[in-house]
Design a protein around this motif. Structure first.
Motif, PDB file in Angstrom:
ATOM      1  N   GLY A 194       0.795  -1.223   0.000  1.00  0.00           N
ATOM      2  CA  GLY A 194       0.000   0.000   0.000  1.00  0.00           C
ATOM      3  C   GLY A 194       0.827   1.272   0.000  1.00  0.00           C
ATOM      4  N   PHE A 195       2.122   1.178  -0.282  1.00  0.00           N
ATOM      5  CA  PHE A 195       2.975   2.366  -0.352  1.00  0.00           C
ATOM      6  C   PHE A 195       3.355   2.619  -1.816  1.00  0.00           C
ATOM      7  CE2 PHE A 195       2.985   1.464   4.041  1.00  0.00           C
ATOM      8  CZ  PHE A 195       3.319   2.638   4.704  1.00  0.00           C
ATOM      9  N   ARG A 196       3.077   3.836  -2.260  1.00  0.00           N
ATOM     10  CA  ARG A 196       3.186   4.215  -3.673  1.00  0.00           C
ATOM     11  C   ARG A 196       2.329   3.318  -4.558  1.00  0.00           C
ATOM     12  NH1 ARG A 196       9.191   6.397  -5.263  1.00  0.00           N
ATOM     13  NH2 ARG A 196       9.871   7.079  -3.212  1.00  0.00           N
ATOM     14  N   GLU A 197       1.226   2.888  -4.013  1.00  0.00           N
ATOM     15  CA  GLU A 197       0.227   2.107  -4.734  1.00  0.00           C
ATOM     16  C   GLU A 197      -1.070   2.151  -3.929  1.00  0.00           C
ATOM     17  OE1 GLU A 197       1.285  -2.042  -4.903  1.00  0.00           O
ATOM     18  OE2 GLU A 197       1.321  -2.253  -2.721  1.00  0.00           O
ATOM     19  N   VAL A 198      -2.172   1.761  -4.571  1.00  0.00           N
ATOM     20  CA  VAL A 198      -3.458   1.632  -3.880  1.00  0.00           C
ATOM     21  C   VAL A 198      -3.808   0.159  -3.859  1.00  0.00           C
ATOM     22  CG1 VAL A 198      -5.902   2.207  -3.896  1.00  0.00           C
ATOM     23  CG2 VAL A 198      -4.219   3.923  -4.563  1.00  0.00           C
ATOM     24  N   GLY A 199      -3.960  -0.390  -2.662  1.00  0.00           N
ATOM     25  CA  GLY A 199      -4.276  -1.810  -2.529  1.00  0.00           C
ATOM     26  C   GLY A 199      -3.306  -2.506  -1.601  1.00  0.00           C
ATOM     27  N   GLY A 211      -1.482   5.618  -2.348  1.00  0.00           N
ATOM     28  CA  GLY A 211      -1.659   6.478  -3.510  1.00  0.00           C
ATOM     29  C   GLY A 211      -0.723   6.025  -4.615  1.00  0.00           C
ATOM     30  N   GLU A 212      -1.030   6.403  -5.840  1.00  0.00           N
ATOM     31  CA  GLU A 212      -0.129   6.075  -6.938  1.00  0.00           C
ATOM     32  C   GLU A 212       1.237   6.714  -6.688  1.00  0.00           C
ATOM     33  OE1 GLU A 212      -2.241   7.376 -10.406  1.00  0.00           O
ATOM     34  OE2 GLU A 212      -3.923   6.022 -10.025  1.00  0.00           O
ATOM     35  N   PRO A 222       7.857   6.481   1.234  1.00  0.00           N
ATOM     36  CA  PRO A 222       8.577   5.217   1.058  1.00  0.00           C
ATOM     37  C   PRO A 222       7.901   4.289   0.056  1.00  0.00           C
ATOM     38  CG  PRO A 222       7.361   5.201   3.115  1.00  0.00           C
ATOM     39  CD  PRO A 222       7.239   6.588   2.562  1.00  0.00           C
ATOM     40  N   GLN A 223       8.689   3.404  -0.507  1.00  0.00           N
ATOM     41  CA  GLN A 223       8.157   2.345  -1.352  1.00  0.00           C
ATOM     42  C   GLN A 223       7.890   1.121  -0.479  1.00  0.00           C
ATOM     43  OE1 GLN A 223      10.139   1.987  -5.348  1.00  0.00           O
ATOM     44  NE2 GLN A 223      11.725   3.196  -4.326  1.00  0.00           N
ATOM     45  N   ASN A 224       7.170   0.154  -1.039  1.00  0.00           N
ATOM     46  CA  ASN A 224       7.016  -1.116  -0.335  1.00  0.00           C
ATOM     47  C   ASN A 224       8.388  -1.718  -0.051  1.00  0.00           C
ATOM     48  OD1 ASN A 224       4.206  -1.079  -0.321  1.00  0.00           O
ATOM     49  ND2 ASN A 224       4.040  -2.102  -2.288  1.00  0.00           N
TER      50      ASN A 224
END
Length: 635
Positions: A188-193, A603-604, A626-628
């Protein structure tokens, strides 16, 4: 010192602080609470200040229960309760949990069961010597809530042992008072889900959220394969809200041996169970590999400890948890962690809405202390400005009326939880006031069950809605415009029938009846498909929203056909349960106290980075996106 030795010390303090005539028979851990069993509980019923002082002295939450030997037999107790309580309370159910000595009283007017300043409850306790728990009889019956209650009742012995085991782990001795504090992004980091955040101290390990990516298959689940994640030593799981991208992977952990607690609001427990079971049902119908079974969902239920907003709870030797209103959906919560006796404090917003809606109050923004906030960035880009709710409602009405004027039908794919109920309120008011042409509003999928759960938990609804339902006697969810679709066989008749509005799950066309309606309605240009929620990349909804004119879809015979998309596609953004960029920044401005660090997530890629950059420029504090798989040392 072992947890049993700690319990012995607590028992000594309790015996010293309670009058001898109360006759203490047992003191035991019960999750985060200490249960005290008495042969003469009347003394403490009449002296509530004594219980408060005792809890303050041992710094633990206390619950007083009567010893089984002195409780009135259930049948006799039920009759006594009916005699004590005013008949106008309209008691509908009285159930007993003999393992913990509780009597659950369900009534249409629970205030009359409680009485002014709790006087009636005290009389019930003194008379029957069972600890009363009062709940409101909902105007709509929820089958899911009945199933969950049944699970608690039939597994009460196992549940009691689960809570005792959890309590022993929570109250174990603290070995290191001032160690490290780390945050690891598992999803869920730098992405949705697939949201999942691991918080680790020298003593404890806590997971916040455990979701799935509903739109993807390659990166569907959180990265629990990291060496940092140790299921055996995980102290607790906290679920912010019921949406699958935050709760959908939770039962998987129980499948592989997790035995610890899950903390969330009671509404979240009911709703996430509903969504998890539906997730399994949809996956099975689509021939996908099931990550867990209904048995694992049941395990999760039995290990869940529901909390109210504002209730401070020990979840590990060095961590206290408080949930605050997030304003996103029913029961959604902002997580506040008080670590190391207040030496460090973290808040995680989860999905949040910093503006009032018809359904819910705006998110809370004040905390006792705060060093780091982790905040969602779903609409974190400079261009992410969500229209006002009033404009969104005007747009919705105009689109519906335009479609009805050409004798078309409107399909609104909706998330069963939150968005559906918000739209029901809007449609009901506009149709009642004749602003919208009166046509049937068909409800398909899980919406009716989710709505029943909403009516069970009025304490989470907006003040205006509570006033209307309970004091004005007008429940918009029961309006005659709404018609529940009884089964799949009814759908073709609805499509071939007169103009209407169809609300169906899922909101992203990723499964459920909305997909079938889309397939049937897509070729007709008189119809309208109206998106009212965020469409995750990879979902059918996102492809349609992007303007795809031909989409391969499976028929009932499992054959693939090309669907010609001629339906009018509309998107109305103002109904989002998320905060837009302006609201996020406004939230950070009003946040009290001011944090030392801001971390963006959910978030994207570009939106997380953009929001972190802007927040740094405005607030002049450390910000991170941060990224995953990254770990940040907070202390």
């Amino acid at each position: 010192m072992l947890s049993q030795e700690i319990l012995s010390e607590i028992k000594k303090s309790i015996l010293h602080g309670i009058p001898e005539e109360a006759d203490v028979t047992e003191v035991e851990f019960e999750g985060p609470e200490i249960s005290i069993y008495l042969r003469n509980p009347k003394i403490l019923v009449d002296d509530s200040e004594l219980v408060k002082e005792l809890a303050k002295s041992i710094r633990k939450r206390i619950v007083i229960r009567s010893d089984p030997s002195v409780r009135m037999p259930p049948a006799e107790a039920a009759q006594k309760i009916k005699e004590i309580v005013n008949k106008e309370a309209e008691i509908t159910t009285i159930a007993f949990d003999e393992n913990v000595g509780e009597v659950i009283i369900e009534a249409k007017k629970p205030g009359l069961v409680i009485g002014r300043n709790g006087v009636t409850l005290k009389e019930i306790t003194r008379t029957v010597l069972w600890r009363p728990s009062v709940i409101r009889t909902p105007p709509l019956t929820s089958e899911m809530i009945l199933r969950i209650r049944h699970a608690f009742q039939t597994e009460s012995v196992a549940r009691k042992q689960i809570l005792r085991n959890i309590g022993r782990r929570i109250h174990r001795p603290l070995l290191v008072k001032d160690g490290y504090l780390r945050l690891t992004s598992l999803g869920g980091f730098r992405e949705v889900g697939r949201t999942a955040i691991l918080i680790q101290t020298t003593e404890s390990s806590v997971l916040i959220d455990c979701g799935v990516n509903v739109g993807g298959t390659l990166q569907a689940f959180p990265r629990i394969d990291l060496p940092e994640f140790d299921l055996e030593n995980l102290d607790a799981i906290i679920i912010t809200h019921s949406h699958l991208d935050h709760s959908g992977f939770l039962p998987f952990l129980f499948k592989y041996g997790y035995e610890g607690p899950v903390y969330c609001t009671r509404a979240t427990l009911n709703l996430m169970t509903l969504l998890q079971l539906d997730y399994l049902d949809v996956a099975e119908r689509e021939g996908k590999l099931l990550p867990y079974s209904q048995k694992d969902v049941r395990k999760a239920i039995l290990h869940t400890i529901p909390l109210d907003y504002g209730e401070v709870t020990d979840i590990a030797p060095d961590i206290r948890l408080t949930l605050h209103n997030a304003g996103h959906i029913l029961g959604s919560a902002i997580v506040h962690l008080h670590i190391g006796d207040g030496l460090y404090n973290i808040a995680y917003t989860g999905d949040f809405k910093f503006s009032k809606s018809r359904l819910l109050e705006a998110a809370s923004y004040t905390f006792p202390r705060l060093e780091t906030i982790v905040i969602e960035s779903t609409y974190g880009a400079p261009s992410d400005i969500i229209p006002s709710r009033k404009k969104a409602e005007r747009d919705l009405v105009e689109i519906i009326n335009a479609t009805l004027s050409r004798e078309g039908k409107i399909l609104i794919p909706v998330l069963a939880v939150g968005r559906a109920q918000e739209l029901m309120l809007v449609l009901e008011e506009n149709m009642r006031k004749s602003i919208l042409r009166e046509v049937p509003i068909y409800i398909d999928g899980m919406i009716s069950e989710a709505t029943a759960i909403h009516t069970t938990h009025p304490e989470y609804l907006s003040k205006e809605l509570r006033e209307r339902i309970f004091h004005q006697g007008s429940n918009p969810f029961l309006a005659g415009f709404f018609q529940q679709v009884e089964g799949a066989s009814s759908r073709p008749d609805i499509i071939e029938g007169d103009p209407c509005i169809i609300m169906a799950t899922s909101g992203m066309l990723s499964g459920g009846p909305s997909v079938e309606y889309f397939q049937l309605m897509a070729p007709d240009p008189k119809n309208t498909l109206m998106f009212v929620s965020y469409q995750v990349e990879g979902t059918l909804g996102r492809r349609v929203q992007k303007g795809w004119k031909e989409i391969p879809m499976k028929t009932k015979n499992e054959k693939t056909e090309m669907v010609n998309v001629r339906i009018d596609i509309k998107s109305v953004d103002g109904f989002s349960g998320h905060s837009d960029r302006r609201q996020i920044l406004d939230y950070l401005r009003k946040l009290s106290p001011k944090p030392e660090r801001i971390i963006t997530c959910h978030g994207e890629n570009s939106k997380c980075i953009s929001l972190a950059s802007t927040a740094h420029k405005i607030f002049k504090i450390e910000t991170r996106a941060p990224q995953n798989l990254e770990t940040i040392r907070l202390k």
